[in-house]
Structure formats: structure tokens, C-alpha cells
Design a protein around this motif. Sequence first.
Motif, short mmCIF file in Angstrom:
data_model
loop_
_atom_site.label_atom_id
_atom_site.label_comp_id
_atom_site.label_asym_id
_atom_site.label_seq_id
_atom_site.Cartn_x
_atom_site.Cartn_y
_atom_site.Cartn_z
N ILE A 47 0.84 -1.21 0.00
CA ILE A 47 0.00 0.00 0.00
C ILE A 47 0.87 1.25 0.00
O ILE A 47 0.57 2.22 -0.69
CB ILE A 47 -0.97 -0.03 1.19
N LYS A 48 1.95 1.21 0.76
CA LYS A 48 2.86 2.35 0.82
C LYS A 48 3.48 2.63 -0.54
O LYS A 48 3.65 3.77 -0.95
CB LYS A 48 3.95 2.06 1.86
N LYS A 49 3.81 1.55 -1.29
CA LYS A 49 4.46 1.70 -2.59
C LYS A 49 3.46 2.08 -3.70
O LYS A 49 3.79 2.87 -4.57
CB LYS A 49 5.16 0.40 -2.98
N THR A 50 2.26 1.47 -3.67
CA THR A 50 1.33 1.62 -4.79
C THR A 50 0.27 2.68 -4.59
O THR A 50 -0.37 3.09 -5.55
CB THR A 50 0.63 0.28 -5.08
N GLY A 51 0.02 3.08 -3.34
CA GLY A 51 -1.03 4.06 -3.07
C GLY A 51 -2.43 3.48 -3.08
O GLY A 51 -3.41 4.22 -3.16
N GLU A 52 -2.54 2.16 -3.00
CA GLU A 52 -3.86 1.52 -2.97
C GLU A 52 -4.57 1.83 -1.66
O GLU A 52 -3.95 2.26 -0.68
CB GLU A 52 -3.71 -0.01 -3.10
N ASN A 53 -5.86 1.57 -1.64
CA ASN A 53 -6.64 1.65 -0.41
C ASN A 53 -6.47 0.36 0.38
O ASN A 53 -5.98 -0.64 -0.13
CB ASN A 53 -8.13 1.85 -0.73
N GLY A 54 -6.91 0.35 1.64
CA GLY A 54 -6.90 -0.86 2.44
C GLY A 54 -5.97 -0.83 3.63
O GLY A 54 -5.78 -1.84 4.30
N ARG A 55 -5.40 0.33 3.92
CA ARG A 55 -4.48 0.42 5.06
C ARG A 55 -5.16 0.03 6.36
O ARG A 55 -4.61 -0.71 7.17
CB ARG A 55 -3.92 1.84 5.15
N GLY A 56 -6.38 0.51 6.56
CA GLY A 56 -7.12 0.17 7.78
C GLY A 56 -7.43 -1.31 7.88
O GLY A 56 -7.39 -1.89 8.97
N LEU A 57 -7.73 -1.94 6.74
CA LEU A 57 -8.00 -3.38 6.76
C LEU A 57 -6.75 -4.15 7.16
O LEU A 57 -6.83 -5.11 7.94
CB LEU A 57 -8.47 -3.83 5.37
N ALA A 58 -5.61 -3.76 6.61
CA ALA A 58 -4.35 -4.44 6.94
C ALA A 58 -4.02 -4.27 8.42
O ALA A 58 -3.63 -5.23 9.09
CB ALA A 58 -3.22 -3.90 6.07
N ILE A 59 -4.19 -3.06 8.93
CA ILE A 59 -3.91 -2.81 10.34
C ILE A 59 -4.88 -3.60 11.22
O ILE A 59 -4.47 -4.18 12.24
CB ILE A 59 -3.98 -1.30 10.65
N ALA A 60 -6.15 -3.65 10.83
CA ALA A 60 -7.13 -4.43 11.61
C ALA A 60 -6.75 -5.91 11.62
O ALA A 60 -6.86 -6.58 12.66
CB ALA A 60 -8.52 -4.24 11.04
#
Length: 93
Positions: A47-60
Motif C-alpha cells: 500500500i505504501k508503494k502503490t497508493g492503494e486503499n486498504g491500510r485500515g483493513l491491513a492494520i485491523a
Amino acid sequence: MTQPAPGYAPVPAAPKTNVLAIVSLVISILGFNVIAIILGAIALSQIKKTGENGRGLAIAGIIIGAISIVLIIIWIIAIAALAASGAITTTTY
């Protein structure tokens, strides 16, 4: 695709949601905690590299996996302590 009205720019498409972030959350809910933590960490990196959404899902996924592991360890220690103190006994008939 239709042309925008004169004077207006087309609306850009929203970024995709990272698939590994979704998988991390689902796997953590299903109880595969170590795998969920690993996939969540990989998803955050992507996500950091590509700018995709889903950071919250990964953290959860990471948090649920970590909390589940901690609770399992506490449960095992509690059972071991009860067994060592003699509070848990086995009977044979």
C-alpha cells in the motif's frame, strides 16, 4: 465512456483496495493469526508503494491477529497455572 460536460474534467477512478489487506482481515477473523499478521505487514508495504486503499483493513488484520495470539498465550498460562496448583484434576473410573 461518455464525454464530460464542457468545462468539467472527468472524475478519476478511485484506487483499488489491496487484496492482501482484505485477506489479512478475513484470515485473522478465521483464526489463522500468524498468517494474518504476515499478510497484513506485506499489504502495508504494498500500500505504501502503490497508493492503494486498504491500510485500515491491513492494520485491523494485524491487530486482531496479535490480540488473538496474546489471548491464546494467556489462556495456556492460566490452564498451566491451574494444573500446577492442583485446581484441575483428572479422575479415572
